[in-house]
Scaffold this active site. Structure first.
Site, PDB file in Angstrom:
ATOM      1  CB  CYS A  88      -0.931   0.013   1.205  1.00 18.82           C
ATOM      2  SG  CYS A  88      -0.074   0.293   2.773  1.00 18.82           S
ATOM      3  CB  CYS A 122       3.534  -0.507   2.973  1.00 22.64           C
ATOM      4  SG  CYS A 122       2.031  -1.154   3.666  1.00 22.64           S
ATOM      5  CB  CYS A 150      -4.239  -5.754   4.787  1.00 22.80           C
ATOM      6  SG  CYS A 150      -4.055  -5.671   6.574  1.00 22.80           S
ATOM      7  CB  CYS A 173      -2.197  -8.303   8.239  1.00 24.48           C
ATOM      8  SG  CYS A 173      -3.904  -7.754   8.231  1.00 24.48           S
ATOM      9  CG  ASP A 229       8.435  -7.673 -40.800  1.00 22.51           C
ATOM     10  OD1 ASP A 229       9.089  -7.243 -41.756  1.00 22.51           O
ATOM     11  OD2 ASP A 229       8.373  -8.881 -40.488  1.00 22.51           O
TER      12      ASP A 229
END
Length: 859
Positions: free
Chosen positions: A43, A46, A114, A117, A521
């Site tokens: 997150c 973090c 999460c 956690c 190409d």
């Protein structure tokens, strides 16, 4: 931990897999670059903690934390710091970094779902001696710990994890890397955090009951620092204690690392409300309880939303089975795929998934390759054909000799590249990160200003001013704003992978959506890349079979691609070869041989002119007095053909190479050979134009006449022929200078320089081809050109979704913040609308990208 001074040619310099140890690489002229796997860093808060902690080291040049991959990239001066010191700073932020060596165990912790956690589990494990590394993976609910068995035990590790409040449901060795996982979305609402949240909500509800409906029973039960405490206040305090534990713990880590994120802001808001209540008698217990309860709900909703996005990658990982049936010593045994070795023979029965990359050595079957290439129609496989892990054996029995280990098969490389792709930030993502760095301090300062000035400016009570300030603190974290782009990139890239399109970076996804010109190409891209016979025109009373029989006899000793195409066509139609003698190659003109004793020739029209033929007047073969269909299309004078002026030029104008077959006395027929245009090429070009591509261009080394014919047939706007590789690069450079955003589509090998020069390089048919996978920015895993419009549409939609997410989240946050001083935004609205509501909304909006489907397949 490992260090190296070089990198592979593959371009994965400094890479570390999500499961591997941190690595460091450097060029001889530049700084060291370390890539560390930090899986629980999932997150923006973090990432901020980690970045702040690492930047405390001297010698740090740049820090790039990637939320969606759990990967940290750091540039540093090796004379001032090293990888170990960087890893230590990551751990000081409350996160662990996987290391190599030691005993490794994998713990299933389904309730750890999460970032906060994961941080708590990391903290608990940080107090255990002998741990070399601890990697938490919230997406899969697993913790991988490498430790010294002489210093600690498995029981100590389990006890540490459970001391953080999470149950360990299973323990396995690191080699048992099954990709199956619990249904996280199903267990989320009964997790430990959820149960505490529901309990908090119950206490809030009873508190409200006593506060407003049972006022007579809301008696004073005590006082603290002179402030009275009533029954409702006690219930609200219990609600804070129950629902606020995780919030305050996260706030502690944020404060420790001096990171102003949502955990710290919410902790300040809750503690501020309690302080104002207890010390100043402002009675803000309800506000504190509301913050604790509603923010916990917000966290649960955010985790649920993020799980939805992450599950798309988990689904890719789950494509390959965990076990394989292997033939060893004359018997079959079922083994984990990690135990299967290169060279082993794997047995796949009807309906089973193919567990490993390999080559079919026995059996015939149709294989559904949609999980890898996105092809909706099963592909027939027989002895000698290649198969990929994760594809499905539809029918028949196959024995496959393994050619790649489980960690190095096509599916594993796709998953790894999808993970790595999320580390390449889009321009919009970079803008968001720059903006968010200023947003939070500005809103916090605004919160302080509103709190201090509201009583004087708006005439409100100090308790109301404090509530306004707390509400603004809730709005000060730009979580939804920051996550709006990465979650869209994750959704887009994983959706593309499931449709057979590998996008190797969010920046490439964004760039593809802005493309104005698509350059193709020719050979192997617009065409199949294989010469085939397109026309057989019998002349002078001969038959098609007779012409093919002579041509096969003449060409079967030739190694030229045209000769091989003619021999293949004759074989397909069942035409036998005549007896061949005295074979001779006539350089630059054709071939000569005796067929059943008669001299025959096959070659260019000029060869037959030298033999004395009048090519302007040749009789076409008739069928019952009627000129055959092919001859009729070429004949303007009943059953007479002018090969020089009409027949040969018309075939050549269609991009075909003409071979004349005959003896020294008569011309027996004409065979036209061409590299067939892909059946989906014309529709692809048309669809791209409908979707908004301004111009299409073909760049080829083929001759002008063939290039023009192909361009007209496919509908290409412009073409350049007879280009050498460096001239293709120059052509791309010119297009980029004129249009800015140019995509080049090629085979990924021969066109590597042009692919690299374009804004976006797209490789065709990359499945199982290492070079093609490494060369281009985007790889179409199958030879299906119709994936290109899907890619362009997906990229366009992704850009639209990203813009929507950015501006919607910013507008909602700004609108709520400006309305707070006027008393228009209650604190619950700030939590649910400004935080959880917007995060859920931007994630849900991003998930719409999974609905974009390729018209050629089922995805």
């Amino acid at each position: 931990m490992t260090e190296s001074d070089g990198c592979s040619d593959g371009g994965a310099c400094g890479g570390a897999s999500a499961d591997g140890p941190p690595t460091a690489t450097h060029s001889h002229d530049g700084p060291h670059v370390a890539q560390l796997s930090v899986p629980e860093m999932d997150c923006p808060s973090c990432a901020g903690k980690v970045e702040s902690s690492v930047r405390e080291l001297s010698g740090i040049k740049a820090v790039d934390p990637q939320v969606t991959t759990g990967r940290l990239t750091v540039e540093y001066d090796e004379t001032e710091t090293d990888v170990d010191a960087i890893a230590a700073r990551v751990e000081a932020a409350g996160y662990t970094v996987p290391d190599d060596g030691g005993e490794t165990l994998r713990f299933s912790v389904p309730e750890m779902d999460c970032a906060s956690c994961a941080g708590k589990v990391e903290s608990a494990l940080g107090g255990v001696d002998g741990i070399r590394s601890a990697e938490t993976r919230p997406t899969t609910g697993t913790v991988v710990v490498t430790y010294d068995r002489d210093a600690t035990t498995e029981g100590d590790l389990v006890a540490a994890i459970e001391s953080a409040g999470y149950e360990v449901t299973e323990t396995t060795g690191e080699d048992d890397t099954g990709t199956r996982q619990p249904d996280e979305n199903g267990s989320l609402w009964t997790s430990s955090r959820a149960l505490k949240t529901w309990a908090s909500g119950v206490f809030v509800a009873f508190g409200l009951l006593f506060e407003f409906l049972l006022r007579g029973a809301n008696a004073q039960v005590g006082s603290v620092l002179g402030s009275p405490l009533h029954v409702a206040d006690i219930l609200f305090l219990i609600a804070v204690a129950t629902g606020g534990q995780e919030i305050l713990r996260g706030g502690y880590y944020s404060l420790k690392n001096r990171n102003l994120d949502i955990d710290l802001l919410m902790s300040i808001a809750i503690l501020g409300a309690l302080t104002a209540s207890l010390a100043f008698g402002e009675a803000l217990y309800f506000e504190a309880a509301t913050l604790a309860f509603l923010f916990s709900i917000a966290e649960l909703l955010e985790r649920y939303s993020m799980d939805r996005a992450r599950n798309s990658l988990a689904e890719l990982m789950d494509l390959s089975p965990d076990e394989a049936t292997v033939k060893r010593d004359g018997a079959e045994e079922v083994l984990p795929v990690d135990d299967v070795q290169v060279g082993d023979v794997v047995v796949i029965r009807p309906g089973e998934k193919i567990p490993m990359d390999g080559e079919v050595i026995d059996g015939t079957s149709a294989v559904n390759q949609a999980p890898i290439t996105g092809e909706s129609v099963p592909v027939d496989k027989t002895e000698g054909d290649e198969v990929y892990a994760g594809t499905i054996n539809e029918e028949g029995y196959l024995e496959v000799q393994v050619t790649a280990a489980a960690s190095d098969n096509t599916l594993s490389r796709i998953v790894q590249m999808v993970e790595d792709a999320q580390s390449n930030k889009t321009e919009r993502e970079q803008f968001v990160e720059r903006f968010s760095a200023y947003y939070t301090p500005v809103v916090v300062a605004f919160a302080v200003l509103v709190t201090l000035s509201s009583p004087a400016v708006f005439g409100v009570a100090w308790s109301t001013a404090v509530v306004h300030g707390l509400t603004l603190l809730v709005l000060a974290c730009p979580c939804a704003f920051v996550i709006s782009t990465p979650v869209s990139v994750v959704s887009g890239i994983t959706s593309a992978a499931k449709n057979g399109v590998l996008i190797k970076g969010g920046n490439h996804l964004e760039a593809m959506g802005d493309v104005d010109v698509v350059a193709f190409d020719k050979t192997g891209t617009l065409t199949k890349g294989e010469l085939t016979v397109t026309d057989v025109v019998p002349l002078n009373g001969n038959t098609e079979q007779g012409v093919l029989q002579c041509a096969r006899g003449l060409e079967q000793r030739s190694e030229h691609p045209i000769g091989e195409a003619i021999v293949a066509e004759a074989g397909t139609t069942g035409v036998e070869s005549a007896d061949v003698d005295d074979f001779e190659s006539i350089t630059g003109k054709g071939v000569r041989a005796d067929l059943d004793g008669t001299p025959h020739y096959a070659g260019k029209p000029g060869l037959f002119e030298e033999l004395g033929f009048d090519l302007s007047h040749v009789h076409a073969t008739t069928d019952g007095g009627v000129v055959t269909k092919t001859a009729q299309q070429l004949c303007e004078r009943n059953n007479c053909l002018d090969l020089l002026e009409d027949a040969v030029p018309e075939l050549q104008a269609e991009g075909k190479t003409v071979v004349i077959v005959g003896t020294d006395e008569e011309i027996e027929g004409i065979i036209a050979v061409a590299d067939e245009v892909r059946p989906e090429a014309k529709a692809t070009v048309s669809r791209l134009r409908d979707l908004g591509v301004e111009r299409t261009v073909m760049l080829t080394g083929d001759n002008e006449r063939t290039a023009g014919a192909i361009a007209r047939e496919v509908g290409i706007d412009d073409y350049q022929a007879e280009l050498l590789p460096d001239e293709k690069v120059a052509a791309i450079d010119d297009l980029v200078a004129e249009y800015e955003n140019v995509a080049m589509v090629g085979d990924g090998i021969n066109d590597a320089p042009a692919l690299a020069s374009a804004t976006v390089g797209v490789a065709m048919g990359a499945a199982g081809t290492d070079t093609a996978l490494e060369t281009a920015d985007i790889a179409l895993m199958s030879d299906d050109l119709s994936k290109l419009p899907y890619l362009y549409e997906l990229a366009n939609d992704a850009n639209v979704v990203i813009r929507q997410n950015i501006w919607a989240s910013l507008a909602v946050k700004a609108g709520l913040a400006l309305a707070v001083p006027f008393g228009l935004v209650p604190i619950w609205a700030a939590v649910l609308a400004g935080d959880a509501g917007m995060t859920t909304a931007v994630t849900g909006n991003a998930m719409r990208l999974s609905r974009v489907r390729s018209e050629s397949g089922d995805g």
